[in-house]
Design an enzyme around this catalytic site. Structure first.
Site, short mmCIF file in Angstrom:
data_model
loop_
_atom_site.label_atom_id
_atom_site.label_comp_id
_atom_site.label_asym_id
_atom_site.label_seq_id
_atom_site.Cartn_x
_atom_site.Cartn_y
_atom_site.Cartn_z
N SER A 242 0.86 -1.19 0.00
CA SER A 242 0.00 0.00 0.00
C SER A 242 0.89 1.24 0.00
CB SER A 242 -0.91 0.01 1.23
OG SER A 242 -0.13 0.21 2.40
N LYS A 243 0.26 2.41 -0.03
CA LYS A 243 1.03 3.67 -0.13
C LYS A 243 2.00 3.86 1.02
CE LYS A 243 -1.93 6.41 -3.10
NZ LYS A 243 -2.98 7.41 -3.20
#
Length: 470
Positions: A242-243
């Site tokens: 994820s980010k």
């Protein structure tokens, strides 16, 4: 003779090219290229609300940067909607599908009742076995596939092994919605068949889709492709990428200055192995890659390993190819390209710039002495090396360099002898030379810098510094 290997990459154009998608594309590309097969590209743009031309371009740019060329034209899934409808109506005509007139409210009521009674909420349409004369006049309907209800479906997967699903766990999937638009599952199965795809290599988040897409293949009497569902990429902490783990889009890695060859090597190695080999060329990857070498467990992103491999690729890369890619990096990051004169100097200096540079920003940092123009403005630490004594020494050394043999040995011998004559070690002379030539205290060897810059430019910079012009 075995039929030709045909693989495909089929991204949805709703954003950037994800690093996981890039690896999927790479695995498909390697498998096809290693077997003289075809690698096709299909843009799954049926979600009109979220599909954008900019996202399609980002995918194409990402694949181009990674060097993953595809065969034939790019296929638009949306443009093939008529063909998808045709297959749905063929299944309907042959009794493998049926018209379902149940409304959304009726389906919800069925599910609520089933939930309350502790039964399966898998919708069983009352219209499955209805005859045309029982159909209501011009009411809206969807077309559903008539899924077999007995026995099991076995997905034979090269990576995951055999996956068995009871057929009574599969619903009569909708093929065409009430407005006549085809669903994603139908579109994928029809497109893969029509494009002649022999191997479906994709993320294991699509594993459940395989059982539903197989219903369409089997109802149409089409041969099944070989399935290979690859585990997703996780972050260093073992959690889904994820980010918070950093860059997700391929273009971000491009802008960070990783060379494409290093990126290809790293992504190939991420979840696939060939013995203990870590560093390998594109030719070796194409020769060695096989889907049987893909592991079942999710791979973890490791930036240190990526940087290490990229450093090895920069060191091994042909100078002209490296400079071409460096110019591409400057363009994508909005920097001015190198002038022809600077390119020639970079070519001359690449032997001493490539060592230990893991990214293009690191390479450019080492090349600061080439990219700087006169007069050199030294950084604070370097400026401290240019006191009056040092300037005097440079003023004395410079005329002697005019007559030196301009080879590494020639310059080094002269400078070492000069230092000895003045009762100092060469290290004492190196600081002022670095400051004068590059304006920095950390640089490649002063002899390398002088060789690359050439006699005239080197002497001009030393003269500037000696005279206080820096």
């Amino acid at each position: 003779m075995a039929s030709q290997v045909v693989t495909r990459f089929a991204p949805s154009p709703t954003g950037f090219l994800h690093i996981g998608g890039a690896r999927t594309a790479l695995f498909n590309w390697l498998y096809a290229r290693g077997r003289g097969g075809k690698f096709l590209l299909r843009i799954e743009d049926t979600d009109r609300a979220r599909s954008t031309p900019a996202a399609t371009q980002a995918i194409l740019d990402g694949l181009a940067w990674l060097g993953l060329d595809h065969d034939g034209e790019v296929v638009s899934q949306f443009a093939r909607a008529e063909r998808h409808r045709e297959v749905a109506h063929q299944l309907l005509a042959e009794g493998h599908a049926y018209k379902c007139f149940s409304t959304q409210d009726e389906i919800e009521t069925f599910r609520d009742t089933a939930r309350a009674e502790g039964r399966s909420t898998l919708f069983r349409s009352p219209w499955r076995d209805a005859t045309p004369d029982q159909h209501p006049g011009d009411s809206a309907y969807v077309i559903r596939i008539k899924a077999p209800r007995d026995g099991v479906t076995v997905i034979r997967d090269v990576v995951q092994g055999d996956i068995t699903i009871r057929k009574d766990q599969l619903d009569d999937m909708v093929l065409l919605r009430g407005d006549g638009t085809p669903v994603y599952m139908l579109a994928v199965a029809v497109d893969d068949h029509d494009m002649g795809v022999s191997h479906v290599i994709r993320g294991d988040d699509h594993l459940n889709n395989a059982a539903r897409q197989m219903l369409i293949y089997q109802a149409m009497g089409w041969p099944l492709p070989t399935y290979a569902h690859i585990p997703l990429i996780h972050g260093p902490d073992g959690k889904k990428l994820s980010k918070r783990h950093g860059a997700l889009g391929v273009e971000e890695y491009h802008k960070m200055g990783y060379p494409a060859a290093g990126m290809r090597n790293y992504l190939t190695r991420l979840g696939w192995s060939h013995g203990d080999d870590e560093f390998f060329s594109d030719a070796q990857a194409v020769e060695w890659f096989d889907i049987t070498g893909i592991g079942k467990s999710p791979a973890r992103l490791d930036f240190k390993k990526l940087e290490n491999l990229c450093g090895q690729h920069i060191a091994a890369m042909d100078d002209a190819a490296l400079l071409h890619e460096l110019q591409g990096f400057l363009t994508v990051t909005g920097q001015a390209p190198l002038s022809d004169a600077k390119v020639r100097l970079m070519e001359r200096g690449m032997y001493c710039l490539k060592e230990r540079a893991k990214t293009f920003p690191e390479l450019l940092d080492k090349a600061a002495f080439i990219l700087a123009g006169r007069p050199i403005s030294p950084e604070e630490k370097a400026a401290a090396q240019l006191d009056d004594v040092s300037r005097g020494i440079l003023k004395e050394l410079t005329p002697q360099l005019q007559n030196a043999t301009w080879t590494r040995d020639g310059i080094e011998t002269l400078a070492t002898q000069f230092a000895e004559t003045h009762g100092m070690k060469f290290g004492k002379l190196a600081g002022p030379l670095r400051a004068a030539l590059a304006g920095r205290s950390a640089t490649p060897s002063v002899f390398d810098m002088m060789l690359v810059l050439g006699r005239d430019e080197s002497i001009a910079r030393l003269t500037d510094a000696a005279c206080g012009g820096a």
